[in-house]
Design an enzyme around this catalytic site. Structure first.
Site, PDB file in Angstrom:
ATOM      1  N   ASN A   7      85.894  20.868  41.443  1.00 42.16           N
ATOM      2  CA  ASN A   7      86.045  19.993  41.834  1.00 42.16           C
ATOM      3  C   ASN A   7      85.378  19.079  40.605  1.00 42.16           C
ATOM      4  O   ASN A   7      84.664  19.473  39.450  1.00 42.16           O
ATOM      5  CB  ASN A   7      84.210  19.692  42.758  1.00 42.16           C
ATOM      6  CG  ASN A   7      83.651  18.333  42.894  1.00 42.16           C
ATOM      7  OD1 ASN A   7      83.629  17.846  42.426  1.00 42.16           O
ATOM      8  ND2 ASN A   7      83.116  18.475  44.375  1.00 42.16           N
ATOM      9  N   HIS A  10      82.265  15.151  38.794  1.00 39.58           N
ATOM     10  CA  HIS A  10      81.947  15.145  37.196  1.00 39.58           C
ATOM     11  C   HIS A  10      82.291  14.622  35.974  1.00 39.58           C
ATOM     12  O   HIS A  10      81.235  13.843  35.142  1.00 39.58           O
ATOM     13  CB  HIS A  10      80.825  16.737  37.083  1.00 39.58           C
ATOM     14  CG  HIS A  10      80.522  17.144  38.214  1.00 39.58           C
ATOM     15  ND1 HIS A  10      78.879  16.784  38.470  1.00 39.58           N
ATOM     16  CD2 HIS A  10      80.676  18.606  39.199  1.00 39.58           C
ATOM     17  CE1 HIS A  10      78.688  17.966  39.458  1.00 39.58           C
ATOM     18  NE2 HIS A  10      80.048  18.106  40.178  1.00 39.58           N
ATOM     19  N   HIS A  43      84.772  14.301  46.029  1.00 35.55           N
ATOM     20  CA  HIS A  43      83.931  14.609  47.234  1.00 35.55           C
ATOM     21  C   HIS A  43      84.023  12.401  46.966  1.00 35.55           C
ATOM     22  O   HIS A  43      83.672  11.638  45.537  1.00 35.55           O
ATOM     23  CB  HIS A  43      82.256  14.495  47.133  1.00 35.55           C
ATOM     24  CG  HIS A  43      81.104  14.828  48.114  1.00 35.55           C
ATOM     25  ND1 HIS A  43      80.060  14.961  47.709  1.00 35.55           N
ATOM     26  CD2 HIS A  43      81.164  13.297  49.050  1.00 35.55           C
ATOM     27  CE1 HIS A  43      79.169  13.794  48.985  1.00 35.55           C
ATOM     28  NE2 HIS A  43      80.237  13.182  49.616  1.00 35.55           N
ATOM     29  N   ARG A  45      82.059   9.204  47.959  1.00 33.23           N
ATOM     30  CA  ARG A  45      80.678   9.131  48.088  1.00 33.23           C
ATOM     31  C   ARG A  45      80.865   7.637  48.875  1.00 33.23           C
ATOM     32  O   ARG A  45      81.849   6.787  48.011  1.00 33.23           O
ATOM     33  CB  ARG A  45      79.403   9.068  47.701  1.00 33.23           C
ATOM     34  CG  ARG A  45      79.581  10.454  47.333  1.00 33.23           C
ATOM     35  CD  ARG A  45      77.965  10.727  46.344  1.00 33.23           C
ATOM     36  NE  ARG A  45      77.598  11.546  46.341  1.00 33.23           N
ATOM     37  CZ  ARG A  45      76.503  12.632  47.327  1.00 33.23           C
ATOM     38  NH1 ARG A  45      75.605  11.462  47.528  1.00 33.23           N
ATOM     39  NH2 ARG A  45      76.323  12.887  47.108  1.00 33.23           N
ATOM     40  N   ARG A  49      80.175   6.429  43.583  1.00 30.67           N
ATOM     41  CA  ARG A  49      79.130   6.629  42.530  1.00 30.67           C
ATOM     42  C   ARG A  49      79.796   7.202  41.410  1.00 30.67           C
ATOM     43  O   ARG A  49      79.425   7.071  40.745  1.00 30.67           O
ATOM     44  CB  ARG A  49      77.444   7.391  42.928  1.00 30.67           C
ATOM     45  CG  ARG A  49      77.936   8.558  43.061  1.00 30.67           C
ATOM     46  CD  ARG A  49      76.089   9.301  43.243  1.00 30.67           C
ATOM     47  NE  ARG A  49      75.542   9.196  43.780  1.00 30.67           N
ATOM     48  CZ  ARG A  49      74.783   9.894  44.813  1.00 30.67           C
ATOM     49  NH1 ARG A  49      74.507  10.932  44.048  1.00 30.67           N
ATOM     50  NH2 ARG A  49      73.809   9.936  46.544  1.00 30.67           N
ATOM     51  N   GLU A  70      85.800  15.544  50.248  1.00 24.66           N
ATOM     52  CA  GLU A  70      84.447  16.224  50.716  1.00 24.66           C
ATOM     53  C   GLU A  70      84.110  14.559  51.266  1.00 24.66           C
ATOM     54  O   GLU A  70      84.241  13.519  50.556  1.00 24.66           O
ATOM     55  CB  GLU A  70      84.184  16.527  49.909  1.00 24.66           C
ATOM     56  CG  GLU A  70      83.275  18.419  50.298  1.00 24.66           C
ATOM     57  CD  GLU A  70      81.919  18.154  48.389  1.00 24.66           C
ATOM     58  OE1 GLU A  70      81.182  17.563  48.833  1.00 24.66           O
ATOM     59  OE2 GLU A  70      82.062  18.813  47.955  1.00 24.66           O
ATOM     60  N   THR A 101      74.632  17.465  47.252  1.00 17.95           N
ATOM     61  CA  THR A 101      75.411  17.271  48.974  1.00 17.95           C
ATOM     62  C   THR A 101      73.872  18.173  48.698  1.00 17.95           C
ATOM     63  O   THR A 101      74.130  19.510  47.832  1.00 17.95           O
ATOM     64  CB  THR A 101      76.370  18.287  48.984  1.00 17.95           C
ATOM     65  OG1 THR A 101      77.134  16.986  48.684  1.00 17.95           O
ATOM     66  CG2 THR A 101      76.082  17.881  50.315  1.00 17.95           C
ATOM     67  N   GLU A 151      82.410  26.381  54.413  1.00 13.98           N
ATOM     68  CA  GLU A 151      82.059  26.065  53.743  1.00 13.98           C
ATOM     69  C   GLU A 151      80.461  26.713  53.328  1.00 13.98           C
ATOM     70  O   GLU A 151      80.164  25.652  53.719  1.00 13.98           O
ATOM     71  CB  GLU A 151      81.578  25.210  53.113  1.00 13.98           C
ATOM     72  CG  GLU A 151      81.847  25.648  50.910  1.00 13.98           C
ATOM     73  CD  GLU A 151      82.085  24.649  50.477  1.00 13.98           C
ATOM     74  OE1 GLU A 151      83.156  23.341  50.756  1.00 13.98           O
ATOM     75  OE2 GLU A 151      81.738  24.531  49.598  1.00 13.98           O
ATOM     76  N   HIS A 190      78.389  25.923  45.509  1.00 16.75           N
ATOM     77  CA  HIS A 190      76.992  24.721  45.549  1.00 16.75           C
ATOM     78  C   HIS A 190      77.045  26.115  44.752  1.00 16.75           C
ATOM     79  O   HIS A 190      76.228  26.908  44.433  1.00 16.75           O
ATOM     80  CB  HIS A 190      76.302  24.536  46.988  1.00 16.75           C
ATOM     81  CG  HIS A 190      76.070  22.967  46.390  1.00 16.75           C
ATOM     82  ND1 HIS A 190      74.900  22.881  45.511  1.00 16.75           N
ATOM     83  CD2 HIS A 190      75.991  21.826  46.517  1.00 16.75           C
ATOM     84  CE1 HIS A 190      74.627  22.124  45.409  1.00 16.75           C
ATOM     85  NE2 HIS A 190      75.515  20.880  45.734  1.00 16.75           N
TER      86      HIS A 190
HETATM   87  N1  PXP Z   1      80.819  22.465  47.753  1.00 14.63           N
HETATM   88  C1  PXP Z   1      80.405  21.847  48.414  1.00 14.63           C
HETATM   89  C2  PXP Z   1      80.682  20.820  49.734  1.00 14.63           C
HETATM   90  C3  PXP Z   1      79.906  20.321  48.026  1.00 14.63           C
HETATM   91  O1  PXP Z   1      78.706  18.970  48.422  1.00 14.63           O
HETATM   92  C4  PXP Z   1      79.633  20.807  46.182  1.00 14.63           C
HETATM   93  C5  PXP Z   1      79.056  20.030  45.297  1.00 14.63           C
HETATM   94  O2  PXP Z   1      79.981  18.518  44.968  1.00 14.63           O
HETATM   95  C6  PXP Z   1      80.028  21.962  45.476  1.00 14.63           C
HETATM   96  C7  PXP Z   1      81.543  22.391  46.657  1.00 14.63           C
HETATM   97  C8  PXP Z   1      80.567  22.564  44.174  1.00 14.63           C
HETATM   98  O3  PXP Z   1      79.181  22.433  43.787  1.00 14.63           O
HETATM   99  P1  PXP Z   1      78.767  22.207  42.262  1.00 14.63           P
HETATM  100  O4  PXP Z   1      79.284  20.979  41.264  1.00 14.63           O
HETATM  101  O5  PXP Z   1      76.799  22.688  42.374  1.00 14.63           O
HETATM  102  O6  PXP Z   1      79.378  23.659  42.278  1.00 14.63           O
END
Ligand code: PXP
Length: 242
Positions: A7, A10, A43, A45, A49, A70, A101, A151, A190
């Protein structure tokens, strides 16, 4: 083999701290793929953001493997997904003020909305995953709503230590096995990091792990020395040419 979806939200968050052009999430996606990522997650949003519509469009052009979008199950996002055609969509609950999330989809409260969203996405040719808590009821309803995948939320496990973490891990393990029996493909994600990922990756039957924050955080740490060295080099070059 378990796939790893990285992901890159960030990276976009860092860019948005200055509202500038760097770091570029699409470049980060390319580097993640060079490092072995099996896919990229973004993601989009409602408040845009971090990831912007433009990032999603560019990702679709450059990501050669799995692009996972996402998104909240809104009319706007479904339209964007059908126009962009990611390789899969992961539906998540989205609250405006949350930092990330916070929990899985409440399938009981949102069943018909989620079922309708799945139908539209699948009719458009996009496989759908649902981000849900590790509980049987949510899994059962996900299968009934027509999801291809779930997931399992590993945040409850990630937030614990010792005995409590082992208990949460057991919940994840049971959820994975229950979801498989319900005919779903099963992912997890997550809060997974370099200290807690192994027990989850060892769970039998998992299709993929979706990880963001810890990988991007580590990238800062392993890359910082080199970045400072490069800046020092430029300064030294300019000094010697004065
Ligand atoms: N899966 C989902 C559905 C999420 O919302 C997120 C966070 O964006 C992640 C995985 C990844 O989580 P993390 O950034 O804590 O690794």
């Amino acid at each position: 083999m378990i796939i790893l979806g990285v992901n890159v939200d960030h990276v976009a968050t860092l860019r948005e701290a200055r509202k500038g052009t760097e770091p570029e999430p699409v470049f980060a996606a390319g580097l993640a793929i060079m490092g072995g990522a099996d896919g990229i997650t973004v993601h989009l949003r409602e408040d845009r953001r971090h990831i912007k519509d433009r990032d999603l469009r560019l990702m679709r052009e450059v990501v050669p493997n799995e692009l996972n979008l996402e998104m909240g199950a809104t009319r706007e996002m479904i339209k964007i997904a059908l126009e962009t055609m990611p390789d899969m969509c992961t539906l998540v609950p989205e609250k405006r003020q949350e930092l990330t999330t916070e929990g899985g989809i409440d399938m009981k409260a949102n069943f018909s909305r989620i079922r309708d969203a799945i139908k539209k996405l699948k009719e458009g040719g996009i496989p759908v995953s649902l981000f849900i808590n590790p509980d049987e009821r949510g899994i059962e309803l996900s299968a009934r709503a027509g999801a291809d995948m779930v997931e399992i939320h590993t945040g409850y496990y990630s937030n614990q230590k010792g005995k409590a973490a082992r208990k949460e891990l057991e919940r994840v393990r049971k959820a994975v096995s229950f979801a498989q029996e319900a005919g779903l493909q099963v992912n997890a994600g997550h809060g997974l990091n370099y200290s807690n990922v192994k027990p989850v990756a060892a769970i039998d039957g998992l299709r993929g792990l979706y990880i963001g924050h810890s990988i991007i955080s580590r990238a800062v740490m392993v890359g910082l020395k080199k970045a400072v060295r490069e800046m020092k080099g430029l300064i030294a070059q300019a000094e010697s040419g004065r």
